[in-house]
Write a protein that holds these residues in place. Structure first.
Motif, PDB file in Angstrom:
ATOM      1  N   GLN A  77       0.835  -1.197   0.000  1.00  0.00           N
ATOM      2  CA  GLN A  77       0.000   0.000   0.000  1.00  0.00           C
ATOM      3  C   GLN A  77       0.874   1.252   0.000  1.00  0.00           C
ATOM      4  N   TYR A  78       0.422   2.266  -0.739  1.00  0.00           N
ATOM      5  CA  TYR A  78       1.174   3.504  -0.890  1.00  0.00           C
ATOM      6  C   TYR A  78       0.299   4.688  -0.500  1.00  0.00           C
ATOM      7  N   LEU A  79       0.933   5.698   0.088  1.00  0.00           N
ATOM      8  CA  LEU A  79       0.287   6.978   0.334  1.00  0.00           C
ATOM      9  C   LEU A  79       1.088   8.051  -0.387  1.00  0.00           C
ATOM     10  N   ASP A  80       0.433   8.762  -1.308  1.00  0.00           N
ATOM     11  CA  ASP A  80       1.135   9.780  -2.104  1.00  0.00           C
ATOM     12  C   ASP A  80       2.386   9.190  -2.754  1.00  0.00           C
ATOM     13  N   ASN A  81       2.256   7.979  -3.271  1.00  0.00           N
ATOM     14  CA  ASN A  81       3.328   7.249  -3.955  1.00  0.00           C
ATOM     15  C   ASN A  81       4.417   6.719  -3.022  1.00  0.00           C
ATOM     16  N   GLU A  82       4.295   6.944  -1.728  1.00  0.00           N
ATOM     17  CA  GLU A  82       5.306   6.484  -0.770  1.00  0.00           C
ATOM     18  C   GLU A  82       4.942   5.105  -0.240  1.00  0.00           C
ATOM     19  N   PRO A  83       5.860   4.133  -0.265  1.00  0.00           N
ATOM     20  CA  PRO A  83       5.557   2.816   0.317  1.00  0.00           C
ATOM     21  C   PRO A  83       5.138   2.976   1.773  1.00  0.00           C
ATOM     22  N   TRP A  84       3.971   2.442   2.115  1.00  0.00           N
ATOM     23  CA  TRP A  84       3.447   2.674   3.456  1.00  0.00           C
ATOM     24  C   TRP A  84       3.314   1.399   4.275  1.00  0.00           C
TER      25      TRP A  84
END
Length: 269
Positions: free
Chosen positions: A140-147
């Motif tokens: 899962q990513y938030l704003d393209n960041e691996p989360w």
């Protein structure tokens, strides 16, 4: 910059610039070669400087985009929301609901496969070792960041009966799909541990090996059997997990007192 090895002095400078807002979340830092040219150092020195920031979770590396500045907010997730009997119907799963409540843009990489249960998965599900189980994996990513990295295991017969053995993501989430097909979960056991990331976890989440993760295991069951085991891993320093138990009126009082909308996510500076 303070005295010390050159790569540490470069890391100090970049850290100061990130904290001062010169580089904002989502910005790409200079590449190793660009940084080496700017600072008149070797690529090895520039690479070591970037690795210091990766180890501090100030940046992460993306294969196609280079070194990206991380968002420093701490995201609070109410992990009991998606198993609430009165949870409102939605076309989105709980991750998307949490992300959008925090004004973040969610994205996922999904895969699924049948595999033989190892000893640990067999114990979680109460099935024989090497029996076939469905593994549904999502990064899962938030704003393209691996989360976060989540893997859910289901007994094969249940996965097929509930039609969650699809090679595609299930928009409403598997918890709702199970309930809609008559296999709703009535009990859960959660185990939460903080521990260092393995090399594989570090690669998936874009962090340094040894970074502290929250490792959240949820076992779900109905009156007849264990239905699934979900393992969710995320950065301890960027996530806070909350549990809300009780009736709607009581949880609403708590939410009102804390100044948050019931069931919402909270981004903490």
């Amino acid at each position: 910059m303070a005295d010390g090895p050159t790569y540490l002095r470069i890391a100090d400078l970049l850290r100061e610039e990130i904290r001062a807002g010169t580089w904002k979340p989502g910005d790409r830092l200079p590449s190793h070669s660009e940084l080496a040219e700017q600072m008149q150092v070797s690529i090895t020195t520039s690479r070591n400087a970037i690795q210091v920031l990766v180890a501090e979770n100030l940046v992460y590396t993306a294969t196609s985009r280079g070194t990206i500045v991380r968002n420093q907010e701490v995201l609070e997730s109410v992990v009991t929301d998606h198993i609430r009997p009165d949870r409102p119907r939605s076309a989105h799963d709980i991750f998307e609901e949490i992300a959008r409540a925090a004004n973040r843009e969610p994205a996922k990489e999904f895969s699924t496969r049948m595999e033989p249960a190892d000893a640990q998965v067999a114990q979680w599900l109460g099935v024989p070792v090497d029996s076939w189980v469905l593994a549904r994996t999502v990064v899962q990513y938030l704003d393209n960041e691996p989360w976060s990295w989540e893997v859910s295991f289901y007994p094969r017969d249940l996965a097929e009966a509930a039609s969650i053995d699809s090679p595609h993501d299930i928009p409403e989430g598997t918890t709702r799909r199970l309930a809609d097909r008559g296999y709703g979960e009535t009990a859960h056991r959660d185990t939460l541990a903080a521990r260092p990331a393995t090399a594989e976890e570090a690669t998936v989440l874009g962090v340094a090996t040894g970074t502290v993760l929250l490792d959240h295991l949820r076992i779900g069951a109905n009156h007849e059997r264990v239905t699934r085991a979900t393992r969710h891993r995320c950065l301890a320093g960027r996530n806070r997990l909350a549990y809300q138990l009780g009736d709607a009126a009581g949880t609403a009082v708590i939410a009102h007192t804390l100044g948050i909308a019931p069931g919402s996510a909270v981004a903490l500076p």
